[in-house]
Write an enzyme that holds these catalytic residues in place. Structure first.
Site, PDB file in Angstrom:
ATOM      1  N   PHE A  13       0.812  -1.217   0.030  1.00  0.00           N
ATOM      2  CA  PHE A  13      -0.047  -0.090  -0.154  1.00  0.00           C
ATOM      3  C   PHE A  13       0.963   1.137   0.076  1.00  0.00           C
ATOM      4  O   PHE A  13       1.609   1.522   1.201  1.00  0.00           O
ATOM      5  CB  PHE A  13      -1.076   0.014   1.261  1.00  0.00           C
ATOM      6  CG  PHE A  13      -1.795   1.309   1.285  1.00  0.00           C
ATOM      7  CD1 PHE A  13      -3.001   1.313   0.264  1.00  0.00           C
ATOM      8  CD2 PHE A  13      -1.522   2.410   1.759  1.00  0.00           C
ATOM      9  CE1 PHE A  13      -3.784   2.379   0.197  1.00  0.00           C
ATOM     10  CE2 PHE A  13      -2.530   3.735   1.794  1.00  0.00           C
ATOM     11  CZ  PHE A  13      -3.457   3.428   0.917  1.00  0.00           C
TER      12      PHE A  13
ATOM     13  N   ASP B 104       9.223   2.923   1.926  1.00  0.00           N
ATOM     14  CA  ASP B 104       8.021   3.580   2.377  1.00  0.00           C
ATOM     15  C   ASP B 104       7.778   3.306   3.784  1.00  0.00           C
ATOM     16  O   ASP B 104       7.489   2.104   4.282  1.00  0.00           O
ATOM     17  CB  ASP B 104       6.872   3.094   1.413  1.00  0.00           C
ATOM     18  CG  ASP B 104       5.396   3.950   1.812  1.00  0.00           C
ATOM     19  OD1 ASP B 104       5.621   4.705   2.826  1.00  0.00           O
ATOM     20  OD2 ASP B 104       4.576   3.788   1.204  1.00  0.00           O
TER      21      ASP B 104
ATOM     22  N   LYS C 112       2.415  10.728   7.491  1.00  0.00           N
ATOM     23  CA  LYS C 112       1.512  10.550   8.694  1.00  0.00           C
ATOM     24  C   LYS C 112       2.349  11.321   9.943  1.00  0.00           C
ATOM     25  O   LYS C 112       1.818  12.583  10.284  1.00  0.00           O
ATOM     26  CB  LYS C 112       1.472   8.975   8.816  1.00  0.00           C
ATOM     27  CG  LYS C 112       0.807   8.429   7.549  1.00  0.00           C
ATOM     28  CD  LYS C 112       0.047   7.368   7.978  1.00  0.00           C
ATOM     29  CE  LYS C 112      -1.111   6.899   6.782  1.00  0.00           C
ATOM     30  NZ  LYS C 112      -0.394   5.679   6.118  1.00  0.00           N
TER      31      LYS C 112
HETATM   32  C1  PLP Z   1      -0.944   5.829   4.483  1.00  0.00           C
HETATM   33  C2  PLP Z   1       0.351   5.395   3.693  1.00  0.00           C
HETATM   34  C3  PLP Z   1       0.548   6.096   2.571  1.00  0.00           C
HETATM   35  C4  PLP Z   1      -0.525   6.841   1.813  1.00  0.00           C
HETATM   36  O1  PLP Z   1      -0.161   8.269   2.472  1.00  0.00           O
HETATM   37  P1  PLP Z   1      -1.605   9.451   2.505  1.00  0.00           P
HETATM   38  O2  PLP Z   1      -1.192  10.342   3.177  1.00  0.00           O
HETATM   39  O3  PLP Z   1      -2.610   8.949   2.889  1.00  0.00           O
HETATM   40  O4  PLP Z   1      -1.450   9.536   0.974  1.00  0.00           O
HETATM   41  C5  PLP Z   1       1.685   5.491   1.846  1.00  0.00           C
HETATM   42  N1  PLP Z   1       2.400   4.559   2.175  1.00  0.00           N
HETATM   43  C6  PLP Z   1       2.037   3.710   3.468  1.00  0.00           C
HETATM   44  C7  PLP Z   1       2.849   2.667   3.799  1.00  0.00           C
HETATM   45  C8  PLP Z   1       1.004   4.179   4.192  1.00  0.00           C
HETATM   46  O5  PLP Z   1       0.515   3.516   5.189  1.00  0.00           O
END
Ligand code: PLP
Length: 408
Positions: free
Chosen positions: A138, A223, A252
């Site tokens: 994700f 990520d 985040k």
């Molecule tokens: C939440 C998340 C995203 C996307 O972040 P947004 O601020 O919602 O665009 C990307 N990668 C990971 C691993 C995430 O948990």
């Protein structure tokens, strides 16, 4: 139905299915609903609220900066951005950082950097660059990003997608090596997959991937939007494997639970592929975001939130394992990022609705996993309250299903 819920459902797109609770106020690990019932927040907005709700020091920084200078665009320098970027680079061991707002934007930035690096540094022929991603990943919701997803629902109805992505199994380093070609620019990976259900790869996986990437001159991009900034008990989850990635994505919790703040960080030779006009964002790096981002990092370090996450995470994981309910098929995670896998014959969402009644907020992911990822400021006593609630709702659910689920 509650009027407020009705209003949101009437005028809002139906791209979410929230639990039936209307939150009006938050403080630390607690949130309150419109009838003034208090809940412990075990979701913390998917890690965005690691510092707890409305952290007083962060709110003060936000308010003061909002009254001083908030947004000017990157057409000008500000006194806030440089210090913020220096602090996070020094802390993560990266050389340069590019500020964006949401996680998805920072991931897009990483993809653009990787591709341009492949063409201008590695020598891949024009439009041939490949990026390898993992099954179950994700990385956000833009068209390019859902194009890399293995999740049918994320993709279905949104094609066509940009080419140049290749998917491999998560947790298998040998498969990464087999997938690499001379055109491979980067391997993009989550050190622990969050949205796909808190999937923890075998120990040493990331280390092996880092060695393979190095050997083949492929960028390892982690990520850590969800796993980073203390969530898993270290500043970065990649540090569990002693890995320093070539590129790093943060978001985040970087916004301290107040604002969207994200970054792509990397080695100098990767970031230097960007020249003026190549890439940008109107709001990315604004002084309000930079001030809050810097303070969010300071609070994380000064309040020892990373150590708390490691210690309390271990405690919660052990206690959850001791619950020994036939409805629980697995408990896994690192730090305060824990997934409780529920037997497929019982709905994890129903359990979340029961937890809501007990004053515990969480949400299932992928139908079968209950996510327990509270603000890192949570206390042991508050975790005990959550464990009691878990025990209670599991006992209730076991009664409803008595006989239907075999003892394991
Ligand atoms: C939440 C998340 C995203 C996307 O972040 P947004 O601020 O919602 O665009 C990307 N990668 C990971 C691993 C995430 O948990």
């Amino acid at each position: 139905m509650n009027k407020i819920i009705e209003c949101e459902r009437m005028y809002g797109a139906q791209n979410y299915q929230p639990l039936p609770v209307v939150l009006t106020r938050g403080e630390g690990v607690y949130v309150w609903d419109d009838a003034n019932n208090r809940y412990i927040d075990m979701m913390s907005a998917y890690s965005a609220v690691s510092h707890g709700h409305c952290h007083p020091r962060l709110v003060r920084v936000l308010t003061e900066q909002a009254q001083t200078l908030a947004v000017v665009s990157r057409a000008f320098y500000t006194d806030k951005l440089g210090v913020f970027l220096q602090r996070i680079c020094e802390l993560t061991g990266q050389e340069k950082a590019l500020p964006m707002n949401t996680g998805a934007e920072a991931v897009e930035t990483a993809l653009k950097a990787a591709r341009k690096w492949a063409y201008t540094v590695k020598g891949v022929s024009q439009d041939q660059a490949e990026i390898i991603v993992c099954h179950g990943n994700f990385h956000g919701r833009t068209i390019a990003i859902v194009g890399m997803s293995s999740e049918q629902q994320y993709r279905s109805g949104f094609g066509p997608f940009p080419p140049g992505f290749k998917q491999i199994a998560y947790g298998d380093a040998a498969e990464l090596e087999r997938a690499i070609t001379p055109n491979t620019a980067a391997f993009l990976v989550e050190p622990i997959q969050g949205e796909s259900g808190i999937m923890v790869p075998p120990p040493g996986y990331l280390k092996a991937c880092a060695e393979i990437c190095k050997k083949h001159n492929v960028l390892l991009i982690c990520d850590e939007i969800q796993t980073g900034l203390g969530r898993t008990g270290k500043l970065l989850a990649s540090q569990h494997d002693n890995v320093k990635p070539d590129g790093l994505v943060l978001g985040k919790a970087l916004g301290g639970g107040l604002l969207p703040v994200s970054l792509f960080l990397s080695r100098k030779d990767v970031m230097d592929v960007f020249t003026p006009g190549d890439h940008g964002s109107t709001f990315g790096g604004n002084p309000l975001a930079a001030a809050v981002g810097l303070a969010a990092i300071d609070v994380l370090i000064e309040d020892n939130l990373i150590t708390r996450s490691a210690e309390l995470g271990e405690y919660l994981l052990q206690r959850l394992k001791e619950l020994k309910s036939p409805l629980i098929t697995d408990v896994r995670g690192k730090g305060l990022m824990i997934g409780v896998e529920i037997h497929p014959r019982y709905s994890a969402r129903t359990l979340c609705l029961k937890l809501l009644k007990q004053g515990v907020l969480t949400k299932e992911t992928h139908g079968t996993v209950i996510r327990l990822a509270p603000p890192l400021v949570i206390t042991k006593e508050q975790l005990d309250v959550v464990l009691m609630a878990m025990k209670h709702v599991l006992a209730e659910a076991e009664q409803e299903t008595s006989g239907a689920i075999d003892q394991v």
